[in-house]
Design a protein around this motif. Structure first.
Motif, PDB file in Angstrom:
ATOM      1  N   LYS A  14      -5.521  42.251 -13.107  1.00  0.00           N
ATOM      2  CA  LYS A  14      -4.467  42.923 -13.867  1.00  0.00           C
ATOM      3  C   LYS A  14      -5.014  43.713 -15.050  1.00  0.00           C
ATOM      4  O   LYS A  14      -4.571  44.834 -15.316  1.00  0.00           O
ATOM      5  N   GLU A  15      -5.987  43.139 -15.761  1.00  0.00           N
ATOM      6  CA  GLU A  15      -6.504  43.807 -16.955  1.00  0.00           C
ATOM      7  C   GLU A  15      -7.380  45.016 -16.619  1.00  0.00           C
ATOM      8  O   GLU A  15      -7.787  45.768 -17.508  1.00  0.00           O
ATOM      9  N   ASP A  16      -7.640  45.239 -15.325  1.00  0.00           N
ATOM     10  CA  ASP A  16      -8.530  46.331 -14.914  1.00  0.00           C
ATOM     11  C   ASP A  16      -7.770  47.572 -14.458  1.00  0.00           C
ATOM     12  O   ASP A  16      -8.381  48.555 -14.063  1.00  0.00           O
TER      13      ASP A  16
END
Length: 643
Positions: A14-16
């Motif tokens: 998700k953070e990518d």
């Protein structure tokens, strides 16, 4: 042609997501779909809901860019910045600009206040008395104001001499008289009431003026000019500040705009619901070429995964349509978009309309000189203005030139070059039963028959792709209609050329069987689709309705074929109009008035060219498209790579 599409599902941590969008998706054209809608069968998914952190700072960047000097706003910068650097630059420039804008607003407010004071005292500049003295009278009251001419005359004639007041007229215009009156304090209320009854409009004059009204107005105007000078200096300072930081400002704006757009992709993304190792999922359509390049690009990226779905049955949305045509036919996509984009699995008629539109236009508007004018005029206009209609006009001019040589016409003159084929107004053909008929009419109708047969074939192809057996086999534009109309065309051609007509039995098969199939198309469709009810419940109504529908079909075949007569009619009318122009110019007498020739050619080229263009487009839409084309596609709207 329609470019082949692939459906992709892209996922990763998700953070990518920002890195993937900025690194990969911004370099390819992808039509994003709502991942939650596409992945309804996948469990434990939730929307990707976050507030865009770049929205406010981007709005501030846009406001600063709008303040740039004219001619610089729409330029871009090649300077590369990180999003943090971009935000810092906007904050820094914004702070300096805000200080100057605050000072400017303060000065503008002061200037407006001075302007209001000048406008208030300006009508009383005729009063040659010190204002500060008047404003500080102790026993005498004063009133500044205005009164209409009508009531001023009544007041002066009937009232003024009967009351204790002194009136001083300062200025008058077409509607009002501006004045000041003085009255003893003890009777001021009674006198004020009398003036009010005369519609006197009082104007408050504050205790802020010095000297006479004229001197006060001059002083205020000087102060206003000084404030305006200071405002101009502040604006110049702001302009210089923005100009010196222009490259940084534009680079920061572009970077923030990119990240803001990238962040908005989250609205179409989905997330897994795990508390740890949460993944994002993006779904969308890419062209086959971009999809292959994208997969190759991420092959070494351990955080990004891509799945290409080849089975259309597993995809909720229909593929969008991205037209891919040769450059010469690309302008004709304008006509396709006006009617409606083709569905993904439908035939793209762009090349067909490009050829038929230009050909029919040239047939109806055959002239070497005027055709060359359209050819090069449209070409130049398209080159410098990129107007699609200009490119279409240029293609039409090319075919007009060709038919001009075939008809032997150049700027209306038919005695300059030899007609390679025929003269539209003079060439006749003898036909059985009909007699002598203009050849171009016969050719026009023949062209129409060929185009109608072609569109029937295209309809069968389209309907087969849509798995529509009724329109493929039993419809008036399907196989049954094709056999009937082709048999009709063949019979007419044989008769008109003096060849023997097929035997009666064969004619019955050629005409009767297709008509019966079209009559029973609904039951036959139900039979092919294996429906429980084959025949409709109301059989009598079915027979009556089928009879009238069949009659309408036969009538439409006749009317649609005759509709192409207009192609020949315009070819003849064009030659006739140019003959009139030459007659008016005195060509027949041997003394040509070239001004009439030039103006006549311009008139015919403009007026008839417009009419012919509209008529050909009508033929395309109503005689071609209505037979085979649905136009139900949706446009490919790419996110990412800027076109």
């Amino acid at each position: 042609m329609i470019e082949k599409m692939k459906f992709l599902s892209i996922t990763g941590p998700k953070e990518d997501i920002d890195r993937v969008i900025d690194t990969y998706l911004s370099r390819y054209e992808i039509h994003l779909e709502n991942a939650l809608s596409e992945l309804k069968t996948v469990q434990d998914l939730r929307p990707y809901v976050e507030t865009n952190p770049y929205k406010d700072i981007l709005q501030r960047a846009f406001e600063l860019v709008e303040l740039l000097p004219p001619g610089e706003i729409f330029q871009t910068s090649q300077k590369k910045l990180s999003v943090a650097q971009a935000a810092d630059i906007i904050e820094e420039i914004g702070k300096e600009a805000e200080e100057r804008k605050a000072r400017e607003e303060e000065l503008v407010s002061k200037r407006d206040s001075l302007k209001e004071s000048v406008e208030r005292i300006l009508p009383f500049t005729g009063l040659n008395y010190d204002l500060s003295s008047i404003l500080h009278f102790k026993y005498i009251k004063f009133r500044f104001g205005r009164i209409t001419h009508e009531y001023y005359e009544k007041f002066e004639n009937y009232v003024y001499d009967t009351i204790d007041t002194v009136l001083y007229k300062c200025k008058e215009d077409e509607q009002y008289v501006w004045l000041v009156y003085f009255v003893p304090e003890t009777i001021s209320n009674r006198i004020d009431a009398i003036y009010a009854s005369m519609h006197f409009e009082r104007i408050d004059v504050p205790d802020e003026y010095k000297g006479t009204p004229y001197e006060a107005s001059q002083s205020l105007e000087e102060s206003m000019k000084a404030v305006q000078t200071e405002i101009n200096d502040i604006r110049k300072q702001l302009s210089v500040l923005l100009e010196t930081r222009r490259e940084d400002l534009l680079a920061a704006k572009d970077r923030l705009e990119t990240f803001s757009t990238n962040f908005n992709v989250r609205k179409l993304a989905a997330c897994t619901k795990q508390s740890r190792n949460t993944f994002y999922i993006l779904c969308g359509w890419m062209s086959q070429r971009d999809a292959d390049a994208f997969q190759k690009d991420i092959s070494d990226d351990e955080k990004t995964f891509c799945i290409v779905e080849d089975d259309q049955e597993n995809i909720m949305s229909n593929p969008p349509t991205k037209l891919l045509n040769p450059g010469i036919f690309k302008p004709f996509e304008m006509f396709i978009r006006m009617y409606g984009l083709p569905a993904y699995n439908e035939i793209d008629p762009t090349i067909l309309i490009g050829l038929t539109y230009s050909f029919l236009f040239g047939f109806m508007f055959g002239d070497v000189g005027q055709g060359l004018c359209l050819l090069f005029g449209g070409l130049l206009l398209y080159r410098y203005k990129k107007i699609s209609l200009a490119a279409i006009l240029s293609c039409c001019g090319f075919f007009s030139t060709i038919f001009g040589f075939l008809f032997g016409s150049i700027f209306g003159f038919e005695d300059v070059i030899h007609a390679v084929w025929l003269r539209p107004m003079k060439h006749m053909t003898e036909l059985p039963f009909i007699g002598r008929l203009n050849t171009v009419f016969i050719v026009a109708v023949s062209l129409g028959m060929g185009i109608i047969l072609l569109t029937m074939i295209l309809n069968m192809v389209n309907s087969f792709r849509f798995r529509d057996p009724e329109r493929t086999f039993f419809d008036t534009n399907g196989l049954a209609g094709f056999i009937f109309y082709a048999s009709l065309v063949l019979t007419i051609v044989l008769y008109m050329t003096g060849n023997p007509i097929p035997a009666a039995t064969l004619l019955v098969l050629m005409f009767g069987v297709p008509l019966l199939i079209m009559f029973f198309k609904e039951p036959l469709t139900n039979l092919v689709e294996r429906k429980a009810r084959i025949m409709p419940k109301e059989k009598g109504m079915f027979v009556v309705q089928g009879f009238f529908e069949l009659f309408e079909v036969l009538l439409s075949y006749f009317s649609n074929t005759l509709s192409f007569v207009r192609v020949g009619a315009f070819a003849v009318s064009h030659a006739a109009m140019m003959e009139v122009v030459l007659m008016l110019s005195g060509h027949e007498t041997g003394t040509v008035n070239w001004l009439v020739v030039v103006l006549g050619n311009l008139f015919v080229c403009g007026m008839e060219g417009l009419i012919v263009g509209i008529q050909v487009l009508r033929l395309e839409y109503y005689e071609l498209f209505s037979r085979f084309y649905r136009g139900t596609g949706r446009a490919f709207k790419p996110y990412g790579k800027k076109l």
